[in-house]
Design a protein around this motif. Structure first.
Motif, PDB file in Angstrom:
ATOM      1  N   ASN A 176       0.814  -1.214   0.000  1.00  0.00           N
ATOM      2  CA  ASN A 176       0.000   0.000   0.000  1.00  0.00           C
ATOM      3  C   ASN A 176       0.849   1.266   0.000  1.00  0.00           C
ATOM      4  OD1 ASN A 176      -2.436  -1.461   0.101  1.00  0.00           O
ATOM      5  ND2 ASN A 176      -2.316  -1.641   2.331  1.00  0.00           N
ATOM      6  N   ASP A 177       2.131   1.129   0.340  1.00  0.00           N
ATOM      7  CA  ASP A 177       3.024   2.287   0.329  1.00  0.00           C
ATOM      8  C   ASP A 177       3.647   2.529  -1.040  1.00  0.00           C
ATOM      9  OD1 ASP A 177       2.903   2.927   3.192  1.00  0.00           O
ATOM     10  OD2 ASP A 177       3.944   1.017   3.477  1.00  0.00           O
ATOM     11  N   LEU A 178       3.472   1.595  -1.973  1.00  0.00           N
ATOM     12  CA  LEU A 178       4.046   1.749  -3.308  1.00  0.00           C
ATOM     13  C   LEU A 178       3.088   2.518  -4.214  1.00  0.00           C
ATOM     14  CD1 LEU A 178       5.577  -1.789  -4.047  1.00  0.00           C
ATOM     15  CD2 LEU A 178       6.801   0.318  -3.480  1.00  0.00           C
ATOM     16  N   ASP A 179       3.603   3.556  -4.845  1.00  0.00           N
ATOM     17  CA  ASP A 179       2.792   4.337  -5.774  1.00  0.00           C
ATOM     18  C   ASP A 179       2.793   3.732  -7.173  1.00  0.00           C
ATOM     19  OD1 ASP A 179       1.973   6.614  -4.077  1.00  0.00           O
ATOM     20  OD2 ASP A 179       4.127   6.942  -3.945  1.00  0.00           O
ATOM     21  N   VAL A 180       3.863   3.016  -7.529  1.00  0.00           N
ATOM     22  CA  VAL A 180       3.953   2.390  -8.844  1.00  0.00           C
ATOM     23  C   VAL A 180       5.000   1.290  -8.785  1.00  0.00           C
ATOM     24  CG1 VAL A 180       5.717   3.990  -9.714  1.00  0.00           C
ATOM     25  CG2 VAL A 180       4.187   2.847 -11.329  1.00  0.00           C
ATOM     26  N   ILE A 181       4.784   0.266  -9.614  1.00  0.00           N
ATOM     27  CA  ILE A 181       5.772  -0.794  -9.738  1.00  0.00           C
ATOM     28  C   ILE A 181       6.012  -1.048 -11.219  1.00  0.00           C
ATOM     29  CG2 ILE A 181       4.073  -2.675  -9.593  1.00  0.00           C
ATOM     30  CD1 ILE A 181       6.262  -4.186  -7.934  1.00  0.00           C
ATOM     31  N   CYS A 182       7.285  -1.053 -11.607  1.00  0.00           N
ATOM     32  CA  CYS A 182       7.690  -1.302 -12.991  1.00  0.00           C
ATOM     33  C   CYS A 182       8.263  -2.717 -13.050  1.00  0.00           C
ATOM     34  CB  CYS A 182       8.743  -0.296 -13.439  1.00  0.00           C
ATOM     35  SG  CYS A 182       8.237   1.431 -13.303  1.00  0.00           S
ATOM     36  N   ALA A 183       7.668  -3.587 -13.847  1.00  0.00           N
ATOM     37  CA  ALA A 183       8.078  -4.992 -13.839  1.00  0.00           C
ATOM     38  C   ALA A 183       8.083  -5.557 -15.246  1.00  0.00           C
ATOM     39  CB  ALA A 183       7.132  -5.812 -12.951  1.00  0.00           C
ATOM     40  N   GLY A 184       8.951  -6.558 -15.457  1.00  0.00           N
ATOM     41  CA  GLY A 184       9.021  -7.212 -16.755  1.00  0.00           C
ATOM     42  C   GLY A 184       9.706  -8.555 -16.667  1.00  0.00           C
ATOM     43  N   ALA A 191       2.683  -9.783 -15.142  1.00  0.00           N
ATOM     44  CA  ALA A 191       1.251  -9.469 -15.042  1.00  0.00           C
ATOM     45  C   ALA A 191       0.564 -10.366 -14.022  1.00  0.00           C
ATOM     46  CB  ALA A 191       0.583  -9.613 -16.407  1.00  0.00           C
ATOM     47  N   TYR A 192       0.908 -11.654 -14.027  1.00  0.00           N
ATOM     48  CA  TYR A 192       0.254 -12.573 -13.111  1.00  0.00           C
ATOM     49  C   TYR A 192       0.756 -12.406 -11.687  1.00  0.00           C
ATOM     50  CZ  TYR A 192      -1.934 -15.087 -16.993  1.00  0.00           C
ATOM     51  OH  TYR A 192      -2.698 -15.420 -18.084  1.00  0.00           O
ATOM     52  N   SER A 193       1.994 -11.950 -11.523  1.00  0.00           N
ATOM     53  CA  SER A 193       2.463 -11.684 -10.157  1.00  0.00           C
ATOM     54  C   SER A 193       1.855 -10.400  -9.617  1.00  0.00           C
ATOM     55  CB  SER A 193       3.997 -11.603 -10.111  1.00  0.00           C
ATOM     56  OG  SER A 193       4.481 -10.518 -10.872  1.00  0.00           O
ATOM     57  N   MET A 194       1.755  -9.386 -10.469  1.00  0.00           N
ATOM     58  CA  MET A 194       1.252  -8.099  -9.997  1.00  0.00           C
ATOM     59  C   MET A 194      -0.255  -8.081  -9.774  1.00  0.00           C
ATOM     60  SD  MET A 194       3.837  -6.355  -9.372  1.00  0.00           S
ATOM     61  CE  MET A 194       4.908  -7.787  -9.149  1.00  0.00           C
ATOM     62  N   ARG A 195      -0.964  -9.084 -10.306  1.00  0.00           N
ATOM     63  CA  ARG A 195      -2.406  -9.127 -10.020  1.00  0.00           C
ATOM     64  C   ARG A 195      -2.646  -9.460  -8.549  1.00  0.00           C
ATOM     65  NH1 ARG A 195      -4.375 -14.692 -13.139  1.00  0.00           N
ATOM     66  NH2 ARG A 195      -3.171 -16.161 -11.878  1.00  0.00           N
ATOM     67  N   LEU A 246      -1.074  -7.878  -6.205  1.00  0.00           N
ATOM     68  CA  LEU A 246      -0.826  -6.633  -5.473  1.00  0.00           C
ATOM     69  C   LEU A 246      -1.698  -5.521  -6.052  1.00  0.00           C
ATOM     70  CD1 LEU A 246       3.085  -6.754  -5.444  1.00  0.00           C
ATOM     71  CD2 LEU A 246       1.527  -7.624  -3.687  1.00  0.00           C
ATOM     72  N   ALA A 247      -2.326  -4.753  -5.212  1.00  0.00           N
ATOM     73  CA  ALA A 247      -3.152  -3.628  -5.675  1.00  0.00           C
ATOM     74  C   ALA A 247      -2.277  -2.387  -5.822  1.00  0.00           C
ATOM     75  CB  ALA A 247      -4.283  -3.372  -4.687  1.00  0.00           C
ATOM     76  N   VAL A 248      -1.308  -2.478  -6.739  1.00  0.00           N
ATOM     77  CA  VAL A 248      -0.339  -1.401  -6.947  1.00  0.00           C
ATOM     78  C   VAL A 248      -0.397  -0.969  -8.412  1.00  0.00           C
ATOM     79  CG1 VAL A 248       2.102  -0.744  -6.855  1.00  0.00           C
ATOM     80  CG2 VAL A 248       1.180  -2.332  -5.152  1.00  0.00           C
ATOM     81  N   PRO A 249      -0.428   0.326  -8.715  1.00  0.00           N
ATOM     82  CA  PRO A 249      -0.339   0.771 -10.104  1.00  0.00           C
ATOM     83  C   PRO A 249       0.863   0.128 -10.792  1.00  0.00           C
ATOM     84  CG  PRO A 249      -0.910   2.620  -8.703  1.00  0.00           C
ATOM     85  CD  PRO A 249      -0.615   1.479  -7.782  1.00  0.00           C
ATOM     86  N   PHE A 250       0.648  -0.410 -11.988  1.00  0.00           N
ATOM     87  CA  PHE A 250       1.621  -1.303 -12.603  1.00  0.00           C
ATOM     88  C   PHE A 250       1.970  -0.851 -14.020  1.00  0.00           C
ATOM     89  CE2 PHE A 250       1.573  -5.294 -15.360  1.00  0.00           C
ATOM     90  CZ  PHE A 250       2.932  -5.565 -15.208  1.00  0.00           C
ATOM     91  N   LEU A 251       3.261  -0.771 -14.290  1.00  0.00           N
ATOM     92  CA  LEU A 251       3.764  -0.539 -15.638  1.00  0.00           C
ATOM     93  C   LEU A 251       4.514  -1.791 -16.066  1.00  0.00           C
ATOM     94  CD1 LEU A 251       5.141   3.116 -15.393  1.00  0.00           C
ATOM     95  CD2 LEU A 251       3.200   2.348 -16.767  1.00  0.00           C
ATOM     96  N   GLY A 252       3.959  -2.507 -17.045  1.00  0.00           N
ATOM     97  CA  GLY A 252       4.626  -3.696 -17.566  1.00  0.00           C
ATOM     98  C   GLY A 252       5.620  -3.307 -18.640  1.00  0.00           C
TER      99      GLY A 252
END
Length: 337
Positions: free
Chosen positions: A76-84, A94-98, A100-106
């Motif tokens: 909840n403290d993360l404003d965005v997560i960039c992952a690939g 995509a399947y890992s970040m689902r 987490l309720a964190v704004p996500f940039l793939g």
């Protein structure tokens, strides 16, 4: 705000803090020369899941979770997560970040993705759009082999120039608040393509991209290799690393004393039969988080360039006989004094 100093090259106005980091690797990586550096070694390649793809997603979640706990934060403290990752359509991320309720940039930069993620996360943090941002990447030997080469049961012989895709993940949390090291600059890579079509010789395909990015950053910042403790490439491996040094030497740039390659470091090629070394999104990420960032935190080194490299082919492009375009993104990390 980040300051443009040349085309694709920037420096942060206020250093973006590296608040925490974590590296999770598979059993083979844990048996390598850097095994004791990683936060967690997972002996089960399925990581308790039904498929290797699901296992790779869990590697990412584990790395992010460890980094969050180190920073005494929650998702909840993360404003965005960039992952690939390397799997088609980046489904590992995509399947890992689902979860987490964190704004996500793939992101997809192949093995350069960790540097790309850190570039984007640092700019978002620097401009105030994120108080805390994360960058995470992963790869898995079995998911990559299944997608890009042959079924594992095929038993195909690997060529001397081939690299071993690492089963690993690395995560870094950036903050405007506090940290022991900072991202102070970066360079967005340009595509390089020398018409190499051999998927088992990716180090040679990627070396020109790394040379271009490193030389551009040194020129734009008016610095020399001696100004850095290490100039780290993501996973050129043994063949690609030698080619990188040769290309830069022809330009009058000698980085031989400072250069380290994550792919060449993570395995022992003789005892582990990994030929030219490691590769994959998780290779550079795990070695950065397991080896180099702890060295900065312990005050053993003070300034590094991390230039992760990526081969941007796909199974379809290889089947069509296309060459391998390559990219290298760079970040400059400096110890806070």
């Amino acid at each position: 705000m980040a300051k443009r100093i040349d085309r694709g090259v920037f420096q942060t106005e206020t250093p973006v803090k590296i608040k925490s980091y974590a590296a999770v690797v598979g059993e083979k990586e844990g048996q390598g020369p850097l095994g004791s550096c990683f936060d967690k070694v997972v002996s089960d390649s399925h990581f308790g899941k039904a498929t290797w793809e699901q296992a790779e997603s869990r590697f990412q979640l584990e790395a992010v979770g460890l980094a969050l706990r180190k920073a005494q934060l929650t998702e909840n403290d993360l404003d965005v997560i960039c992952a690939g990752d390397l799997i088609n359509q980046c489904i590992g991320s995509a399947y890992s970040m689902r979860e987490l309720a964190v704004p996500f940039l793939g992101l997809y930069g192949a093995c350069s993705t960790m540097a790309e993620g850190l570039l984007i996360a640092s700019v978002l943090t620097d401009c105030g759009l994120a108080e805390n941002a994360a960058a995470v990447t992963s790869s898995h030997f079995s998911t990559a082999e299944r997608q890009f080469r042959f079924p594992l049961s095929y038993g195909g012989q690997r060529t001397p120039t081939a690299q071993w895709t690492c089963t690993a993940s690395g995560a870094v949390i950036l903050s405007r608040d506090s940290g022991t090291a900072s991202i102070v600059g970066g360079c967005v890579g340009r595509i390089a393509d020398l018409n190499i079509c051999d998927i088992n010789n990716m180090g040679s395909a990627m070396a020109p991209a790394a040379a271009d990015t490193i030389s551009r950053y040194l020129s734009a910042t008016d610095t020399s290799p001696a100004d850095y403790d290490f100039i780290v490439t993501g996973d050129l491996g043994l063949v690609g690393s030698k080619l990188l040094l040769d290309i830069l030497m022809k330009q009058g740039i000698d980085i031989s004393a400072q250069h380290r390659d994550c792919g060449a470091m993570i395995f022992d090629p003789e005892s582990q039969d990994t030929h030219c070394g490691g590769s994959g999104c998780g290779c550079g990420a795990s070695v950065l988080c397991g080896n180099f960032l702890p060295m900065l935190e312990r005050d053993e080194i003070h300034s590094i360039l991390f230039a992760a490299t990526g081969a941007l082919m796909s199974p379809m492009s290889m089947q069509q006989g296309e060459s391998i375009p390559a990219i290298s993104h760079l970040i400059h990390i400096r110890k806070d004094r």
